[in-house]
Design an enzyme around this catalytic site. Structure first.
Site, PDB file in Angstrom:
ATOM      1  N   ASP A 135      38.556  59.520  41.430  1.00 46.82           N
ATOM      2  CA  ASP A 135      38.768  58.073  41.336  1.00 46.82           C
ATOM      3  C   ASP A 135      38.134  57.593  40.031  1.00 46.82           C
ATOM      4  O   ASP A 135      36.911  57.492  39.930  1.00 46.82           O
ATOM      5  CB  ASP A 135      38.128  57.369  42.551  1.00 46.82           C
ATOM      6  CG  ASP A 135      38.465  55.877  42.631  1.00 46.82           C
ATOM      7  OD1 ASP A 135      38.657  55.253  41.567  1.00 46.82           O
ATOM      8  OD2 ASP A 135      38.511  55.351  43.753  1.00 46.82           O
ATOM      9  N   ALA A 185      49.087  56.025  52.080  1.00 43.08           N
ATOM     10  CA  ALA A 185      48.768  54.952  51.124  1.00 43.08           C
ATOM     11  C   ALA A 185      50.003  54.064  50.956  1.00 43.08           C
ATOM     12  O   ALA A 185      50.180  53.094  51.697  1.00 43.08           O
ATOM     13  CB  ALA A 185      48.298  55.552  49.805  1.00 43.08           C
ATOM     14  N   ASP A 235      53.255  58.707  56.261  1.00 41.57           N
ATOM     15  CA  ASP A 235      53.255  57.476  57.062  1.00 41.57           C
ATOM     16  C   ASP A 235      53.970  56.353  56.326  1.00 41.57           C
ATOM     17  O   ASP A 235      54.301  55.331  56.913  1.00 41.57           O
ATOM     18  CB  ASP A 235      51.799  57.066  57.344  1.00 41.57           C
ATOM     19  CG  ASP A 235      51.719  55.835  58.239  1.00 41.57           C
ATOM     20  OD1 ASP A 235      52.316  55.864  59.333  1.00 41.57           O
ATOM     21  OD2 ASP A 235      51.068  54.846  57.837  1.00 41.57           O
ATOM     22  N   GLU A 274      61.264  51.435  53.100  1.00 36.79           N
ATOM     23  CA  GLU A 274      60.801  51.036  54.432  1.00 36.79           C
ATOM     24  C   GLU A 274      61.498  49.745  54.833  1.00 36.79           C
ATOM     25  O   GLU A 274      61.598  48.845  54.003  1.00 36.79           O
ATOM     26  CB  GLU A 274      59.286  50.818  54.448  1.00 36.79           C
ATOM     27  CG  GLU A 274      58.493  52.095  54.265  1.00 36.79           C
ATOM     28  CD  GLU A 274      56.977  51.883  54.429  1.00 36.79           C
ATOM     29  OE1 GLU A 274      56.561  50.872  55.027  1.00 36.79           O
ATOM     30  OE2 GLU A 274      56.220  52.741  53.954  1.00 36.79           O
ATOM     31  N   HIS A 332      54.720  53.938  59.296  1.00 34.02           N
ATOM     32  CA  HIS A 332      53.693  53.064  58.704  1.00 34.02           C
ATOM     33  C   HIS A 332      52.743  52.520  59.782  1.00 34.02           C
ATOM     34  O   HIS A 332      52.572  51.307  59.933  1.00 34.02           O
ATOM     35  CB  HIS A 332      54.352  51.914  57.916  1.00 34.02           C
ATOM     36  CG  HIS A 332      53.448  51.312  56.880  1.00 34.02           C
ATOM     37  ND1 HIS A 332      53.878  50.902  55.644  1.00 34.02           N
ATOM     38  CD2 HIS A 332      52.113  51.036  56.903  1.00 34.02           C
ATOM     39  CE1 HIS A 332      52.861  50.396  54.960  1.00 34.02           C
ATOM     40  NE2 HIS A 332      51.767  50.481  55.704  1.00 34.02           N
ATOM     41  N   ILE A 333      52.174  53.452  60.535  1.00 29.43           N
ATOM     42  CA  ILE A 333      51.245  53.054  61.610  1.00 29.43           C
ATOM     43  C   ILE A 333      49.845  53.642  61.428  1.00 29.43           C
ATOM     44  O   ILE A 333      49.003  53.493  62.328  1.00 29.43           O
ATOM     45  CB  ILE A 333      51.777  53.419  63.016  1.00 29.43           C
ATOM     46  CG1 ILE A 333      52.299  54.848  63.076  1.00 29.43           C
ATOM     47  CG2 ILE A 333      52.844  52.448  63.464  1.00 29.43           C
ATOM     48  CD1 ILE A 333      51.302  55.932  62.928  1.00 29.43           C
ATOM     49  N   ALA A 334      49.598  54.316  60.313  1.00 26.91           N
ATOM     50  CA  ALA A 334      48.277  54.958  60.146  1.00 26.91           C
ATOM     51  C   ALA A 334      47.157  53.942  60.344  1.00 26.91           C
ATOM     52  O   ALA A 334      46.130  54.240  60.944  1.00 26.91           O
ATOM     53  CB  ALA A 334      48.172  55.616  58.776  1.00 26.91           C
ATOM     54  N   GLY A 335      47.370  52.737  59.862  1.00 28.81           N
ATOM     55  CA  GLY A 335      46.323  51.712  59.949  1.00 28.81           C
ATOM     56  C   GLY A 335      46.494  50.773  61.124  1.00 28.81           C
ATOM     57  O   GLY A 335      45.818  49.752  61.206  1.00 28.81           O
TER      58      GLY A 335
HETATM   59  N1  LIG Z   1      49.381  53.352  56.012  1.00 25.81           N
HETATM   60  C1  LIG Z   1      48.594  52.362  56.386  1.00 25.81           C
HETATM   61  O1  LIG Z   1      48.721  51.862  57.499  1.00 25.81           O
HETATM   62  C2  LIG Z   1      47.544  51.849  55.457  1.00 25.81           C
HETATM   63  C3  LIG Z   1      47.693  51.994  54.100  1.00 25.81           C
HETATM   64  N2  LIG Z   1      46.699  51.564  53.258  1.00 25.81           N
HETATM   65  C4  LIG Z   1      46.877  51.778  51.812  1.00 25.81           C
HETATM   66  O2  LIG Z   1      45.747  52.472  51.322  1.00 25.81           O
HETATM   67  C5  LIG Z   1      45.309  51.860  50.120  1.00 25.81           C
HETATM   68  C6  LIG Z   1      43.814  52.092  49.959  1.00 25.81           C
HETATM   69  O3  LIG Z   1      43.122  51.312  50.892  1.00 25.81           O
HETATM   70  P1  LIG Z   1      41.544  51.031  50.729  1.00 25.81           P
HETATM   71  O4  LIG Z   1      40.800  52.307  50.703  1.00 25.81           O
HETATM   72  O5  LIG Z   1      41.184  50.018  51.738  1.00 25.81           O
HETATM   73  O6  LIG Z   1      41.507  50.375  49.280  1.00 25.81           O
HETATM   74  P2  LIG Z   1      40.288  50.273  48.286  1.00 25.81           P
HETATM   75  O7  LIG Z   1      40.631  49.227  47.301  1.00 25.81           O
HETATM   76  O8  LIG Z   1      38.996  50.176  49.022  1.00 25.81           O
HETATM   77  O9  LIG Z   1      40.289  51.696  47.537  1.00 25.81           O
HETATM   78  C7  LIG Z   1      41.290  52.078  46.647  1.00 25.81           C
HETATM   79  C8  LIG Z   1      40.654  53.007  45.635  1.00 25.81           C
HETATM   80  O10 LIG Z   1      41.680  53.542  44.803  1.00 25.81           O
HETATM   81  C9  LIG Z   1      41.114  53.685  43.501  1.00 25.81           C
HETATM   82  N3  LIG Z   1      42.147  53.859  42.493  1.00 25.81           N
HETATM   83  C10 LIG Z   1      42.949  52.918  41.933  1.00 25.81           C
HETATM   84  N4  LIG Z   1      43.774  53.494  41.022  1.00 25.81           N
HETATM   85  C11 LIG Z   1      43.483  54.832  41.030  1.00 25.81           C
HETATM   86  C12 LIG Z   1      43.999  55.949  40.326  1.00 25.81           C
HETATM   87  N5  LIG Z   1      44.973  55.815  39.410  1.00 25.81           N
HETATM   88  N6  LIG Z   1      43.483  57.171  40.601  1.00 25.81           N
HETATM   89  C13 LIG Z   1      42.495  57.323  41.513  1.00 25.81           C
HETATM   90  N7  LIG Z   1      41.953  56.289  42.197  1.00 25.81           N
HETATM   91  C14 LIG Z   1      42.450  55.068  41.962  1.00 25.81           C
HETATM   92  C15 LIG Z   1      40.264  52.441  43.319  1.00 25.81           C
HETATM   93  O11 LIG Z   1      39.298  52.633  42.308  1.00 25.81           O
HETATM   94  C16 LIG Z   1      39.645  52.295  44.701  1.00 25.81           C
HETATM   95  O12 LIG Z   1      38.379  52.923  44.770  1.00 25.81           O
HETATM   96  C17 LIG Z   1      45.713  50.383  50.247  1.00 25.81           C
HETATM   97  O13 LIG Z   1      45.909  49.798  48.981  1.00 25.81           O
HETATM   98  C18 LIG Z   1      46.995  50.461  51.046  1.00 25.81           C
HETATM   99  O14 LIG Z   1      48.097  50.507  50.176  1.00 25.81           O
HETATM  100  C19 LIG Z   1      45.543  51.017  53.731  1.00 25.81           C
HETATM  101  C20 LIG Z   1      45.360  50.831  55.072  1.00 25.81           C
HETATM  102  C21 LIG Z   1      46.388  51.185  56.051  1.00 25.81           C
HETATM  103  O1  LIG Z   2      46.590  47.700  55.471  1.00 33.24           O
HETATM  104  C1  LIG Z   2      47.590  48.137  54.881  1.00 33.24           C
HETATM  105  O2  LIG Z   2      47.700  48.114  53.639  1.00 33.24           O
HETATM  106  C2  LIG Z   2      48.690  48.732  55.621  1.00 33.24           C
HETATM  107  O3  LIG Z   2      49.559  49.303  55.038  1.00 33.24           O
HETATM  108  C3  LIG Z   2      48.769  48.597  57.093  1.00 33.24           C
HETATM  109  O4  LIG Z   2      50.009  47.982  57.339  1.00 33.24           O
HETATM  110  P1  LIG Z   2      50.033  46.454  57.767  1.00 33.24           P
HETATM  111  O5  LIG Z   2      49.069  45.790  56.890  1.00 33.24           O
HETATM  112  O6  LIG Z   2      49.590  46.507  59.184  1.00 33.24           O
HETATM  113  O7  LIG Z   2      51.384  45.977  57.596  1.00 33.24           O
END
Ligand SMILES: NC(=O)C1=CN([C@@H]2O[C@H](COP(=O)(O)OP(=O)(O)OC[C@H]3O[C@@H](n4cnc5c(N)ncnc54)[C@H](O)[C@@H]3O)[C@@H](O)[C@H]2O)C=CC1
Ligand SMILES: O=C(O)C(=O)COP(=O)(O)O
Length: 304
Positions: A171, A228, A253, A258, A279-282
């Site tokens: 990161d 992600a 996920d 989508e 898309h349910i991981a979170g």
């Molecule tokens: N599938 C799901 O249900 C969910 C998906 N997500 C996705 O996961 C992502 C991350 O969530 P959080 O950890 O809460 O975000 P966060 O903002 O806490 O962490 C993201 C990290 O990625 C780093 N980053 C940015 N660009 C980068 C690069 N080019 N190379 C390496 N690292 C880089 C940042 O420095 C930061 O530390 C969210 O933006 C969202 O898109 C999050 C929660 C649920």
């Molecule tokens: O927290 C996120 O970024 C997620 O992708 C989880 O999906 P949602 O926000 O529940 O639509």
């Protein structure tokens, strides 16, 4: 009363809580009816969305009184942040509220894909007894490579360590690598990890960061987990690698398209060591309750 529109699903208890103080329009189907959504937000002070509602200039133009945008999640790629800032609209993500849900998803998927013992029910129903085919691998002793070391990745690292897994993270923007060994290059992470898990936001800098050449750096025995955003991975290159056997498996996920369509889903047909989820991981019941309660709280504070 101040009007609040909720355009995607939200925990009912949090919606009821908001109803005490706001004129709430809650319809999880609004996201799929843009014309009605535009009408409803024309006199609203706040809008609450998940990841599907595209909050772009056209939508903001239809909401001249909007002061707050609640996000029932953390990814902000569906929101035009500059346009919100220009209009002084507060964007309120549910920071941290779904970390545990994603972390459990990642470790479960990693164990299922490494072990390879959970996809054979149909063979057993045909009277097969495939013991040797199902002697998979353990998570313990493997190397987990996290791309992005933010909130979700840290929760994942914490749990992975308890399972006896070594944790690496790449990161370029993180300052604190507690709980992981920092790897300076993406290439180094990809070449070393047995499990690569993606935890970066979707931005211009991360779109297709996992492309054909990135996938080629991974060990053929390795697995990829993407909880992600779909756009972080070049799906065509990924399906090609899985079909060619240059990558052992994947858990996805999130997708470039989508919701999934018949056509986009068919691109994965024939790949065996694969987990696909919508898309349910979170989004566990617990995470939904936490995300919704935090968002209700955020909205209340933002609207005073
Ligand atoms: N599938 C799901 O249900 C969910 C998906 N997500 C996705 O996961 C992502 C991350 O969530 P959080 O950890 O809460 O975000 P966060 O903002 O806490 O962490 C993201 C990290 O990625 C780093 N980053 C940015 N660009 C980068 C690069 N080019 N190379 C390496 N690292 C880089 C940042 O420095 C930061 O530390 C969210 O933006 C969202 O898109 C999050 C929660 C649920
Ligand atoms: O927290 C996120 O970024 C997620 O992708 C989880 O999906 P949602 O926000 O529940 O639509």
């Amino acid at each position: 009363m101040t009007k609040l529109v909720i355009a995607e699903f939200m925990d009912e208890a949090a919606v009821d809580d908001l109803r005490r103080d706001f004129d709430v329009v809650y319809d999880a189907g609004l996201v799929d009816d843009p014309a009605r959504l535009m009408r409803e937000i024309s006199d609203a002070a706040a809008l609450v969305v998940r990841n599907r509602t595209q909050v772009r200039v056209a939508l903001l133009d239809a909401a001249p009184n909007l002061k707050a945008l609640g996000r029932l999640g953390v990814g902000l790629d569906n929101i035009d942040l500059d346009a919100c800032a220009a209009r002084d609209i507060k964007v309120l993500p549910a920071t941290g509220a779904n970390d545990v849900s994603v972390a459990e998803y990642v470790l479960t998927s990693a164990m299922m894909l490494l072990r390879g013992a959970y996809f054979g029910a149909d063979r057993m129903m045909r009277g097969d007894w495939p013991r040797e085919d199902m002697c998979g691998r353990e998570l313990s002793g493997k190397i987990l490579g996290l791309l992005g070391y933010g909130s979700v990745a840290r929760e994942t690292a914490k749990r992975a360590r308890l399972m006896g897994t070594e944790v690496l993270a790449h990161d370029p923007f993180a300052r604190n690598f507690d709980g992981a060994t920092r790897v300076d290059t993406l290439a180094g992470l990809l070449a070393t990890a047995d499990i690569v898990s993606l935890h970066v936001p979707l931005t211009d800098g991360t779109r297709h960061i996992i492309d054909e050449s990135a996938l080629a750096r991974m060990k053929p025995t390795a697995i990829l987990i993407n909880a992600a955003r779909g756009g972080v991975v070049d799906e065509t290159a990924l399906t090609a690698a899985l079909k060619a056997g240059t990558l052992h498996g994947a858990a996805l996920d999130v997708f470039e398209t989508e919701p999934m369509t018949l056509e986009s889903g068919q691109a994965f047909a024939g790949i065996t060591n694969l987990i696909l989820t919508p898309h349910i991981a979170g989004v566990t019941q617990e995470a939904n309750a936490r995300v919704s309660a935090l968002t209700a709280d955020n909205i209340r504070k933002a609207l005073g």
